[in-house]
Each structure stands twice: as C-alpha cells, then as structure tokens.
Design an enzyme around this catalytic site. Structure first.
Site, PDB file in Angstrom:
ATOM      1  CB  CYS A   1       4.737   4.004   9.415  1.00  0.00           C
ATOM      2  SG  CYS A   1       4.192   1.840   8.086  1.00  0.00           S
TER       3      CYS A   1
ATOM      4  CB  SER B   1      -1.560  -3.113   2.092  1.00  0.00           C
ATOM      5  OG  SER B   1      -1.285  -4.210   2.779  1.00  0.00           O
ATOM      6  CB  ALA B   2      -1.016  -9.036   0.089  1.00  0.00           C
TER       7      ALA B   2
ATOM      8  CB  THR C   1       9.640  -9.778 -12.214  1.00  0.00           C
ATOM      9  OG1 THR C   1      10.854  -9.727 -13.702  1.00  0.00           O
ATOM     10  CG2 THR C   1       9.503 -11.196 -12.569  1.00  0.00           C
TER      11      THR C   1
ATOM     12  CB  ALA D   1      -0.672  -0.249   1.425  1.00  0.00           C
ATOM     13  CB  THR D   2       4.060   1.864   1.282  1.00  0.00           C
ATOM     14  OG1 THR D   2       3.885   2.144   2.910  1.00  0.00           O
ATOM     15  CG2 THR D   2       4.949   3.187   1.233  1.00  0.00           C
TER      16      THR D   2
ATOM     17  CD  GLN E   1      -4.959  -1.037   8.872  1.00  0.00           C
ATOM     18  OE1 GLN E   1      -5.855  -2.050   9.405  1.00  0.00           O
ATOM     19  NE2 GLN E   1      -3.613  -0.882   9.886  1.00  0.00           N
TER      20      GLN E   1
END
Length: 391
Positions: free
Chosen positions: A328, A203-204, A243, A75-76, A183
């Site tokens: 973070c 984000s995973a 890749t 996500a960043t 979130q």
C-alpha cells in the site's frame, strides 16, 4: 519468461485450491448464485445459508459469536468502519483516538482524515522492535479517550503486539479497543474474548482466500455503537449495506476454516523456512534483521543490506517477487515510514527489503532465493567498489 519466485506473501497470498472450488459453486446457474437477501424463494435461502455458514467459520477462527461478524470489502474498509464509524457515533462521549505511527495505511490515513473532522489523535511511537509498550499506551490515555487502535502484527516488520495487555489498559481507561489483525489471522491463535478485543479487522486474501472480501468483528455490546459508512438497505446489523458477494464470502469462510485447522502446521512450516533462509544468509556480511526472531511472526523477515540501495537490489533480484515494504506504500521513493518509525537510519531503511513466506513456499525456493541474494549482493557491492575507486 518464467514467473519470478514469489516471496511476497505479506502483500497477498495465492488462493488455496480448496478455497477456489467452493467459490466456483456459488457463481453460475448450476450453483448457488441467488441474492442471499432474497428470502422469498429457495435459491435465496440457499445463498443465505452459505453466507451464514461462512460467517460461523470466520467467527470460529477468533472465538466469536457469528452474529458479531460484519462483512466488508476487506480489512481496509473494516479499519475505516471501525475508526470513522466509531468516532462519529461516539463524539458526544469524547473525541480522542489513540493509534501508532507504524499502523497500516488504512489506519494511518483514516486517523488523519478524522483529525480534519475535529477529532484529536495521539500517535504512539513504538519500541525499536516494532511493538507498543503498555506503559506508552497508559501514559497516553486521557479522560476523553474513547478508542484505541493498535495492530496485532505489523505488516512490514512482523512484530507482534501484546494485544491482551493493551486492551486491558484501554478498558481501564473507559475506552474501546480495536485491532487490525489482517496479518495475524491464520498465523497466531486469536481469541477475542481472551484478548479483550472490542473490534477486529480481518482480510481473506492474507489467509489464502479471495481478494475483495473481509470482515469486522464487532462485540455485541450496547455501549459499542458504530455509524454506518455505506447506506442502502441496512444489511449487516445496519453497519454495512450492499448485496453480499456470496462466492467471496464462501471463499473467506473456507480459507479461515483451513487456517484454523492448519495454523500449527503452517506455522511450523514457515518457521523452518525462516531459519533456513537466515542461516543461509548468515555467512554474508552487512545484513541486519530489523526485528528479533522471538518478537515477530516467522513468515515476515525484513532485512537491511549494507552498501547497497534497496531498489537497486530489488532490480538485481528480478527472479524474486519481493517488496521494499507495504504494497500500500510501494509507489513511494521515500524509505518506509514503518522503518523510520522504529528508528532505522535513513540509508539503512532505503536498503531494506521485506521477504515473506507462506503455505506454498518450498525449501528449494528458499535455497534459490539465498543464491540469488548472494549473487546480487556480490555484484552490486563489487560495482560500488569500482565506482568508489574510480573517484
């Protein structure tokens, strides 16, 4: 030493075993390991098929077209691509960006970097409950506003923005709308069409998938242009070269598919955990919940504790894996900028801790956490009284 009880799901979630198993099949010689961009042989075709299957799974969670999903490292990176890529590509139309002072650091720091490039940023102040009011956004819109970025769910408070209302105001002003939904995915019903979102960061590892993989939803709209930040091959509709990590992408796809199927079950589970947690602490004095339950997601609870220091309380709660705010921003000894941004007093902000629950948290663990907090508070407050009396 036994591992501490994990209550930091907002920082990251453990990968679901159902996610790990298909990931392993895309790593070794006896699996699908080829480069998905190698279209001249069957191993490459199989890898591409796996990537595109996962792209559809991610798209399904937010009701998007799979072609609108751009893979990123998380996500960043998605936030950086959305803000920097968009503002640079559209500088001839306008240089004004609107965001808020309590966004994730990936937005805050990116917006600050854009200011050094000559872009103009308006920083909205949230309501006390951590939400941005439509009226606040409307007042900030200008003729040269081209992008608004406001998060769906705050990562420290759990507060939920009315994204559909905010996006509507943005579009009325002729700008595009981006939201960081890291979130929110797997916790709220997300529909990019109904919400009117133009870009959405995902984000995973916040949804029981692997770290190091994320995505940016980019609406298929000729007027929505992004300048690539990473060059070298023109992958992902020319927006993000490199890749593709097939195993991570497969993991994200599987995690999002499970998240879609089990969102209501997970939601009911963490809601029951939160109620048990807060009820268990209700008899203790001097505890403040920063965000009303009705305006936040149930898996994040940010509490302030009177007459104790947050870092001291964390040390006393060494049997629990917790944080005083965003992972973070954990190196800072200052109070959380998010708490300060919603008007929490300095000392109360210093005495605040974020508890976050998830799919694998049990009722027994909640009960253990309650007892640990009771014990630690009693000990710290007794010590504080002794020190005060000695003076």
């Amino acid at each position: 030493m036994s591992a501490p009880l994990y209550l930091d799901y907002a920082a990251t979630t453990p990968a679901d075993p159902r996610v790990v198993e298909p990931m392993m099949r895309h790593l070794s010689m006896d699996g699908v390991y080829a480069n998905p961009a190698s279209r001249s042989h069957m191993p490459g075709w199989l890898a591409e098929q796996a990537v595109e299957g996962a792209r559809r799974q991610v798209a399904d969670l937010i009701n998007a077209d799979p072609r609108e999903i751009v893979w990123t490292s998380g996500a960043t990176e998605a936030d950086n691509l959305a803000l920097t890529g968009y503002m640079r590509a559209n500088r001839s139309r306008g240089r004004h960006l609107i965001t808020s002072i309590i966004e994730h650091k990936a937005i805050v720091d990116t917006a600050r970097a854009l200011e050094t490039e000559g872009f103009d940023v308006t920083w909205l102040t949230p309501e006390r409950d951590g939400t941005i009011s439509p009226a606040c956004l409307s007042a900030a819109m200008r003729n040269d506003t081209v992008l608004v970025s406001l998060m769906a769910v705050n990562n420290e408070l759990g507060s939920v923005n009315d994204i559909a209302a905010l996006a509507a105001i943005t579009h009325e002003g002729g700008a595009h709308f981006h939201t960081d939904a890291a979130q929110a995915a797997g916790r709220l019903a997300l529909d990019v069409e109904a919400m009117g979102v133009d870009m959405m960061s995902l984000s995973a590892h916040k949804v029981y998938g692997p770290k190091g993989i994320g995505a940016l939803y980019v609406k298929r709209d000729p007027a929505l242009r992004l300048e690539a930040l990473i060059h070298g091959g023109g992958h992902e509709r020319g927006m993000r070269s490199g890749t593709l990590p097939t195993h991570q992408i497969v993991g994200m796809g599987e995690a999002f598919a499970i998240g879609l199927d089990e969102r209501e079950r997970d939601g009911a589970h963490v809601h029951a955990l939160r109620e048990r947690f807060l009820t268990g602490l209700s008899e203790l004095d001097g505890i403040h919940h920063h965000v009303p339950r009705e305006s936040s997601i149930p898996n994040i609870v940010n509490l302030a504790f009177d007459d104790v220091d947050g870092e001291s309380l964390l040390m006393a709660l060494r049997g629990l894996a917790l944080s005083t705010g965003s992972a973070c921003n954990s190196a800072s000894v200052e109070p959380s900028y998010v708490l300060k941004g919603v008007g929490v007093p300095h000392l109360q902000a210093l005495a605040s801790i974020r508890f976050s629950f998830g799919r694998f948290t049990t009722r027994e663990e909640i009960d253990t956490a309650i007892e640990e907090i009771r014990r630690a508070l009693s000990s710290l407050r007794a010590s504080a009284i002794q020190v005060s009396n000695s003076h």
